[in-house]
Design a protein around this motif. Sequence first.
Motif, mmCIF file in Angstrom:
data_model
loop_
_atom_site.group_PDB
_atom_site.id
_atom_site.type_symbol
_atom_site.label_atom_id
_atom_site.label_comp_id
_atom_site.label_asym_id
_atom_site.label_seq_id
_atom_site.Cartn_x
_atom_site.Cartn_y
_atom_site.Cartn_z
ATOM 1 N N ASP A 105 0.941 -1.092 0.034
ATOM 2 C CA ASP A 105 0.027 0.015 0.031
ATOM 3 C C ASP A 105 0.843 1.253 -0.063
ATOM 4 O O ASP A 105 1.458 1.537 0.836
ATOM 5 N N MET A 119 -6.755 -0.296 8.673
ATOM 6 C CA MET A 119 -5.578 0.527 9.380
ATOM 7 C C MET A 119 -4.297 0.530 8.724
ATOM 8 O O MET A 119 -3.520 1.243 8.935
ATOM 9 N N TRP A 120 -4.035 -0.542 8.125
ATOM 10 C CA TRP A 120 -2.569 -0.798 7.438
ATOM 11 C C TRP A 120 -2.888 -0.761 5.962
ATOM 12 O O TRP A 120 -2.002 -1.285 5.054
ATOM 13 N N ALA A 129 -1.638 -3.484 2.563
ATOM 14 C CA ALA A 129 -0.453 -4.276 2.973
ATOM 15 C C ALA A 129 -0.491 -5.685 3.751
ATOM 16 O O ALA A 129 0.236 -6.592 3.461
ATOM 17 N N PRO A 130 -1.471 -6.011 4.665
ATOM 18 C CA PRO A 130 -1.780 -7.325 5.207
ATOM 19 C C PRO A 130 -2.305 -8.313 4.386
ATOM 20 O O PRO A 130 -2.667 -9.271 4.927
ATOM 21 N N ASP A 167 -7.107 -10.596 9.278
ATOM 22 C CA ASP A 167 -6.671 -9.383 9.793
ATOM 23 C C ASP A 167 -7.973 -8.659 10.518
ATOM 24 O O ASP A 167 -7.745 -7.565 11.283
ATOM 25 N N ASP A 217 -8.622 -5.300 12.770
ATOM 26 C CA ASP A 217 -9.585 -4.173 12.568
ATOM 27 C C ASP A 217 -10.650 -4.905 11.455
ATOM 28 O O ASP A 217 -10.326 -5.459 10.390
ATOM 29 N N TYR A 257 -11.112 -5.074 7.468
ATOM 30 C CA TYR A 257 -10.378 -6.254 6.680
ATOM 31 C C TYR A 257 -11.399 -7.174 6.035
ATOM 32 O O TYR A 257 -11.257 -7.803 5.119
#
Length: 128
Positions: free
Chosen positions: A9, A91-92, A95-96, A103, A107, A110
């Motif tokens: 991201d 929140m990321w 990326a995950p 995830d 959060d 996701y």
Amino acid sequence: WTETPVAIDVSSNNISRIDAGTFAVRTNPDLAYVSLAHNAIRSAELEGAFSNALEHLWLTGSDLTCAELAGAEGVLPRGADCTQEVACGGMWGVAPLGNGICDAVFDSQYDTQECLWDAGDCEDTHKT
């Protein structure tokens, strides 16, 4: 967890140029999910940037549109999806995604369609 990233991201980073090969097989052979949301990137600079592993690209809030990429030769691999209406709000960012862990325990964003159900990691838990 995979040894090479499957998602990145780089949203809202004031990126204006991505060279050929940036997200390609040689450097990122498993990179399937890329968010370039909220950047000022031009389609001509994206030619050859992605490998055939790309499954989904987010362009939300960017100057570039999915329609422009769909019509540009050598940009999106066959079968890759592109989104410009919504972004993964986790929140990321993206990326995950695809890391083998749902995830949503960190959060709940996701486990949404916008985040592709955490690229399948939350497949058993999401509601359609």
